[in-house]
Scaffold this motif. Sequence first.
Motif, PDB file in Angstrom:
ATOM      1  N   ALA A   1     -24.353 -24.145  29.868  1.00 19.73           N
ATOM      2  CA  ALA A   1     -23.157 -24.334  31.057  1.00 19.73           C
ATOM      3  C   ALA A   1     -22.717 -23.095  31.601  1.00 19.73           C
ATOM      4  N   LEU A   2     -22.076 -22.512  30.612  1.00 16.70           N
ATOM      5  CA  LEU A   2     -21.466 -21.227  30.731  1.00 16.70           C
ATOM      6  C   LEU A   2     -22.209 -20.232  31.628  1.00 16.70           C
ATOM      7  N   LEU A   3     -23.533 -20.020  31.190  1.00 18.45           N
ATOM      8  CA  LEU A   3     -24.407 -18.979  31.732  1.00 18.45           C
ATOM      9  C   LEU A   3     -24.875 -19.278  33.082  1.00 18.45           C
ATOM     10  N   ASN A   4     -24.963 -20.392  33.459  1.00 17.18           N
ATOM     11  CA  ASN A   4     -25.196 -20.763  34.925  1.00 17.18           C
ATOM     12  C   ASN A   4     -24.118 -21.503  35.621  1.00 17.18           C
ATOM     13  N   PRO A   5     -23.175 -20.593  36.245  1.00 18.18           N
ATOM     14  CA  PRO A   5     -22.135 -21.051  37.101  1.00 18.18           C
ATOM     15  C   PRO A   5     -22.800 -21.896  38.079  1.00 18.18           C
ATOM     16  N   THR A   6     -21.804 -22.865  38.338  1.00 18.78           N
ATOM     17  CA  THR A   6     -22.185 -23.882  39.402  1.00 18.78           C
ATOM     18  C   THR A   6     -20.876 -23.715  40.603  1.00 18.78           C
ATOM     19  N   ASP A   7     -20.466 -24.852  40.917  1.00 14.12           N
ATOM     20  CA  ASP A   7     -19.048 -24.851  41.706  1.00 14.12           C
ATOM     21  C   ASP A   7     -18.248 -24.592  40.859  1.00 14.12           C
ATOM     22  N   PRO A   8     -17.149 -23.501  41.024  1.00 12.53           N
ATOM     23  CA  PRO A   8     -15.998 -23.149  40.194  1.00 12.53           C
ATOM     24  C   PRO A   8     -14.834 -23.903  40.573  1.00 12.53           C
ATOM     25  N   GLY A   9     -14.920 -24.758  41.673  1.00 15.46           N
ATOM     26  CA  GLY A   9     -13.787 -25.472  41.859  1.00 15.46           C
ATOM     27  C   GLY A   9     -12.357 -25.009  42.025  1.00 15.46           C
ATOM     28  N   ASN A  10     -12.271 -23.526  42.327  1.00 19.78           N
ATOM     29  CA  ASN A  10     -11.250 -22.795  42.243  1.00 19.78           C
ATOM     30  C   ASN A  10     -10.443 -23.173  43.310  1.00 19.78           C
ATOM     31  N   MET A  11      -9.171 -22.544  43.218  1.00 16.39           N
ATOM     32  CA  MET A  11      -8.065 -22.686  44.406  1.00 16.39           C
ATOM     33  C   MET A  11      -8.747 -22.412  45.555  1.00 16.39           C
ATOM     34  N   PRO A  12      -8.690 -23.215  46.831  1.00 17.90           N
ATOM     35  CA  PRO A  12      -9.490 -22.838  47.964  1.00 17.90           C
ATOM     36  C   PRO A  12      -8.560 -21.871  48.771  1.00 17.90           C
ATOM     37  N   ASP A  13      -9.593 -21.057  49.449  1.00 19.18           N
ATOM     38  CA  ASP A  13      -9.241 -19.978  50.421  1.00 19.18           C
ATOM     39  C   ASP A  13      -8.080 -20.388  51.168  1.00 19.18           C
ATOM     40  N   ASP A  14      -8.498 -21.700  51.976  1.00 20.19           N
ATOM     41  CA  ASP A  14      -7.460 -22.035  52.991  1.00 20.19           C
ATOM     42  C   ASP A  14      -5.933 -22.253  52.559  1.00 20.19           C
ATOM     43  N   LEU A  15      -5.929 -22.740  51.313  1.00 21.33           N
ATOM     44  CA  LEU A  15      -4.570 -23.067  50.789  1.00 21.33           C
ATOM     45  C   LEU A  15      -3.968 -21.503  50.511  1.00 21.33           C
ATOM     46  N   ILE A  16      -4.454 -20.806  49.824  1.00 19.32           N
ATOM     47  CA  ILE A  16      -4.092 -19.568  49.547  1.00 19.32           C
ATOM     48  C   ILE A  16      -3.677 -18.609  50.754  1.00 19.32           C
ATOM     49  N   ARG A  17      -4.567 -18.570  51.847  1.00 23.03           N
ATOM     50  CA  ARG A  17      -4.102 -17.930  53.073  1.00 23.03           C
ATOM     51  C   ARG A  17      -2.792 -18.328  53.909  1.00 23.03           C
ATOM     52  N   ARG A  18      -2.963 -19.705  53.647  1.00 17.74           N
ATOM     53  CA  ARG A  18      -1.841 -20.446  54.384  1.00 17.74           C
ATOM     54  C   ARG A  18      -0.549 -20.086  53.750  1.00 17.74           C
ATOM     55  N   TYR A  19      -0.187 -20.068  52.631  1.00 17.71           N
ATOM     56  CA  TYR A  19       0.910 -19.632  52.107  1.00 17.71           C
ATOM     57  C   TYR A  19       1.341 -18.099  51.675  1.00 17.71           C
ATOM     58  N   HIS A  20       0.207 -17.310  51.451  1.00 22.56           N
ATOM     59  CA  HIS A  20       0.374 -16.224  50.987  1.00 22.56           C
ATOM     60  C   HIS A  20      -0.174 -14.997  51.985  1.00 22.56           C
ATOM     61  N   VAL A  21       0.616 -14.750  53.035  1.00 23.79           N
ATOM     62  CA  VAL A  21      -0.031 -13.892  54.091  1.00 23.79           C
ATOM     63  C   VAL A  21      -0.900 -12.604  53.508  1.00 23.79           C
ATOM     64  N   ASP A  22      -0.079 -12.085  52.449  1.00 23.38           N
ATOM     65  CA  ASP A  22      -0.706 -11.195  51.592  1.00 23.38           C
ATOM     66  C   ASP A  22      -2.296 -11.162  51.102  1.00 23.38           C
ATOM     67  N   GLN A  23      -2.372 -12.257  50.507  1.00 24.83           N
ATOM     68  CA  GLN A  23      -3.611 -12.600  50.050  1.00 24.83           C
ATOM     69  C   GLN A  23      -4.656 -13.054  51.162  1.00 24.83           C
ATOM     70  N   SER A  24      -4.076 -13.238  52.505  1.00 25.71           N
ATOM     71  CA  SER A  24      -5.062 -13.531  53.640  1.00 25.71           C
ATOM     72  C   SER A  24      -5.345 -12.062  54.098  1.00 25.71           C
ATOM     73  N   GLU A  25      -4.377 -11.297  54.241  1.00 25.90           N
ATOM     74  CA  GLU A  25      -4.881  -9.857  54.811  1.00 25.90           C
ATOM     75  C   GLU A  25      -5.439  -8.795  53.529  1.00 25.90           C
ATOM     76  N   LEU A  26      -5.006  -9.289  52.348  1.00 22.83           N
ATOM     77  CA  LEU A  26      -5.517  -8.237  51.257  1.00 22.83           C
ATOM     78  C   LEU A  26      -5.616  -6.823  51.558  1.00 22.83           C
ATOM     79  N   ARG A  27      -4.286  -6.518  52.152  1.00 23.92           N
ATOM     80  CA  ARG A  27      -4.016  -5.025  52.395  1.00 23.92           C
ATOM     81  C   ARG A  27      -3.544  -4.274  50.944  1.00 23.92           C
ATOM     82  N   ASP A  28      -2.642  -4.872  50.427  1.00 24.12           N
ATOM     83  CA  ASP A  28      -2.152  -4.251  49.233  1.00 24.12           C
ATOM     84  C   ASP A  28      -2.519  -4.818  48.061  1.00 24.12           C
ATOM     85  N   LEU A  29      -2.223  -3.762  46.983  1.00 26.74           N
ATOM     86  CA  LEU A  29      -2.848  -4.092  45.766  1.00 26.74           C
ATOM     87  C   LEU A  29      -2.278  -5.345  44.959  1.00 26.74           C
ATOM     88  N   PRO A  30      -0.798  -5.616  45.194  1.00 26.32           N
ATOM     89  CA  PRO A  30      -0.472  -6.814  44.317  1.00 26.32           C
ATOM     90  C   PRO A  30      -0.974  -8.038  44.547  1.00 26.32           C
TER      91      PRO A  30
END
Lengths: 347, 378, 472
Positions: C39-68
């Motif tokens: 199971a570990l060596l054959n990753p499937t759907d990671p079910g991670n935090m979705p990009d749309d939510l991240i981008r909506r609240y974190h403008v810096d993580q939408s643009e990904l301009r800066d390191l932090p």
Amino acid sequence: MSTQTKSTGIVLDYVKTVGIVNNGYNGRGFANPYDIAVGGDNRIFVLNRCDPLRAAAIRVGICNLDDDYLGEFGRGFGAGDEQFVWPVAMALDSRDRLHITDEHNHRVTIYDTAGNASAKFLSHWGIPGAGDGELNGPAGIAIDSSDVVFVVDQHNSRVQKFASDGKFIANWGSFGSGDGQFNLPWGAAVDNDDNIYIADWRNDRIQKFTNDGEFLAAFGSSGDGEGQFQRPTSVAVDPEGFIYVADWGNERVQVLGPDGSFQLILRGEATVSKWAEAYFESNPEEKAERDISNLLPELPAHLNTPYHISSQTEPFFWGPVSVSLDREGRLYVAETNRHRFQVYQKR
Amino acid sequence: MTTTKHEKSLIVIQLTGGNDYLNTVVPYGEGKYYDSRPAINIPQDKVIPIDGRYGFNPSMGPIKALWDEGKVAVINGIGYENPNRSHFRSMDIWHTAEPDSIGKEGWLGRAIRDLDPQSENVLTGINFGRGLPRALGCPGVSVASVGDLDTYGLFPDVQDEELRMFTLEAFSRMYGGAAGRDPVMELLGQTGQDALQGADVLRTAPAMYSSTVEYAPDALSQNIKSISQVFHAGLGARVLYTQHGPQFDTHSGQLATHAKLWGELSGAVSCLMDDMKEHGTEDDATILIFSEFGRRIKDNGSGSDHGSGGVAFLIGGAVNGGMYGEYPSLAEAEQVEGDLRSNNDFRSVYTGILEDWLELDAAPIVNGQFEKFDIFRS
Amino acid sequence: MISNDTALMAHLLRRAGFGANRDELEHYLEMGYDGAVEALLNPTDPGNMPDDLIRRYHVDQSELRDLPGSAAYWMYRMISTSCPMEEKTALFWHGLFATGYTKLNQARSLLNQVEMFRRSGLGSFEELLVELSKDPAMIVWLDNNENHGASINENYGRELLELFSMGIGNYTEEDVKECARAFTGWTLGNAEYMAIRAAKDSIWPYGRIAWHFDYRDEDHDDGEKTFLGETGRFNGEDIIAIIVKQEATARFVATRLFQFFGADEITEAGEKIIEEMMATYFSSGYQIRDMLRTLFHSGFFKSEEARFARVKGPVEMVVGAVRMAGNYRDPYLGIESVSNTMFYMGQGLLRPPTVEGWHEGAEWIDSGVLVERVNFVAKELSNVSSPGVRSIIDRLEAGADQGVLDPSELADGCLDLLGPLQVSDETRSVLVEYASRHGDLDLNGHQPGDQAEQQVGNMLRLVAATREYQLA
């Protein structure tokens, strides 16, 4: 060059781009703009959401279509008067009072912009919670012809209606995907008949209601086809009833007819702004290389998504988070990730 | 631990973001300056004159007062050949004294190693702020990064002081176990004890310090105050580091931002010098102020963009005040791609500090031989 | 008490992930060890935090301009993924093919490289090296955009052989030159403009422009080359095909995998596993997944000798504690201050100090860094309002006789649920004595944040502060 497609009842001509990235704390340029409001005197208010490194400088910048930078107001990050944490949207009322939502402070801040070179802070209102009139993550805001204020209460999955001073009038909506239900709604607009439009963000559609919250229609579905949306963030309606949608996840703007029929798509066609020209004047070596570059590149398959394409194609919209209209038929598209807005004129 | 109160210390203030040389030491006697900077020049009547050609930024009044006392050395046109205009890379170059390849050791990390070769004092080098600047990094050299002197140490979030002491005591016993187990556990144990000891000693600093000088509430001034507390506590700290910025990256609205930054900096430096005067330690510490690069000669309508050739300052009772090196010419033929051409290698200033102040062999630290200015009083 | 199965599964998940809370452990235990490895060596759907939510609240993580913000964006993925091995593998390659923001000033493209590690990091090493050679962040990092048919720049060609495949001593200077020639023309779109922007850290006028691969046929040296004894009109792919055939490459890859997933130090037993992994490398057609399967199924890996035989890296330290505490599962104001902590501990995501990556193992530890490490995990795991800590309290209560734990039960319970963690007798006696401060712990009717819960929080703080917790 025009990136418009399938224009039937409406034509939009590209006018210009205003802006430049501002990585400082003040002055000309924008820092992750989230919304635009255009005053009666054609002053343009730009809400700078700002990344965390620059949160101390969260502010509203003022400029005009002649690229004059006129000033700014707001006192940066925080919960004090004139401070913001996560500001989202703005709306002007009939007396040129600018109402600004903050989805983290759960409140609306009001400035008087009438006759001022800058703006005068008046008040803020809003109580966090889920009861009538209480707010949890206020996002979009729209104001009707009687100065009644509609606030999109995103985490409460509803729209709330307030008097201009914040006194609660009514609300509607619940969590879900049925008619009149919402999933993390964002933008709001009012049409000439005072109907209300909501960008039902995570349901990938626009919903239309009467002024009292009666459901009238829903436009759009999930996807990247014509009339489909990926996470629409903002909506605006012109006097003829055309509906402009910031189709944010598809990195584009769509225009629908008054009946919701698909009209056209804008992909963005930004040009070098006046402020950008000044930058290149003092950085000619950079300009020289830029001039021989292809800013509309073909990308490998694994980067073939709207987001990746826009991250590599500077003229295209990237993070087109809001659509706003002025009284002369101009459309303003604010781009969070490009720190600028593009202006289009309705023919 | 050795107490070395009167050993000479170096206090470094890094200006992050690229301090604009032209608006710091202003060539107000040159028309070319005003021609190049229609939007962000300092008017002649606002400059604080040094002489007929150059003057300080109007917000540097307190620095000018120290200048008048002969305690300020201005090092003009400092930089390195083939200037790099990227913040990170250029700062790395300054930190590692290695312009041509990616250096692995910080110059001050090496200096700390040479000052305390047996690692007898965990406080020989201290950084004030979160995250260790590369200048202080060197394998085998432990440098504390102090975010807040009052709460520095282990378990700062435990509010209940009795619980905290109880927890620290348990920690000490857990990290003090018998020798002879595996080397990694041994290392962890020793390091844990060092960390406890360093924190215990540092925490005593504020109590051992008193002064009539009142530092301003801004972040830099408070860090400088912490530096003064630790320096005056006689804990053997030889290299004390902090930074100011990153707002020096003034691409827009430069005049207001730059004035605010230099106002804070001048105030903090002035307080520190007063503090040292009060404690009779003026001749025991020297302050180095530097930035990763200067800024472009031509403005961009609102600010200035990344450039080369900058300015550094050495300030202290042991410093021979004055202008060192030539101010680079603004003439177009002399520019490097629109920037000031540096004419003083930063490693020559490091060499002077290392040899004439910290009394170390500079060449292995700065990766070569560099001619130095005679800045320090002998 | 703690079963060996549980302890072994926890060990596997510390290596093939970021450690596991008890719910995760039970989930994997149901699969059995072999099933869990697959199971570990054959990753499937990671079910991670979705990009749309991240981008909506974190403008810096939408643009990904800066390191932090960009480091925080990756950290979110590590925190929220249900396929931890995918991220652990990406982190491994990020450390080995160490590409840093500080020269590129282009975080979006670095994150695209990380995505490539997810996509190809467990597959064929040959394909991975081809992808790496086409990765625009790598191209700029090692100056291959300056490697022209008419005048070669050897940097990438050299590091490909020295740091990314065979290691020094297995090729000649002539091989380096021929290798570099083969990669001429491998560049990025608008290479000159992108290079000047990178060199000046230019975000002007409209933020950054991300990068993509471009092959310039006219800049490629198509002439005959002799590389490691073979001759032909080699292009980059041909060179890589020769590289991956070498025994030195097999040893290099097996050794680095062993040190990251197996143990910091290579003992005699470890050397034997490396040999087995090399055999798998060849028999599987250079498959990383198969090499790791060999490692995870080896007697050495399952033995006591391999347990806690690695010093946790800062990323493992931070992500492990956050996952255990169950925090930051929704967009969180100030998340970049959490990921900055990794940098303060000496491992900033997307900013390895040099092309040689980080110095791992015991070199992670010095006194300044230890303070950061202990303080972060102690704070994260002592907060009784965190969902993961609440779950630990509930399990302690459920496992206690009548809801009451004596001091040794409290200490052992916390050691079990944060690991299971094996500690020395001295450490355990300090923990038990610490727990004795308030006598027996009565969890009956406990309320969020009350004294009884705080006692658990205090115990967890001290367990997280042990020497043993510093190890994986």
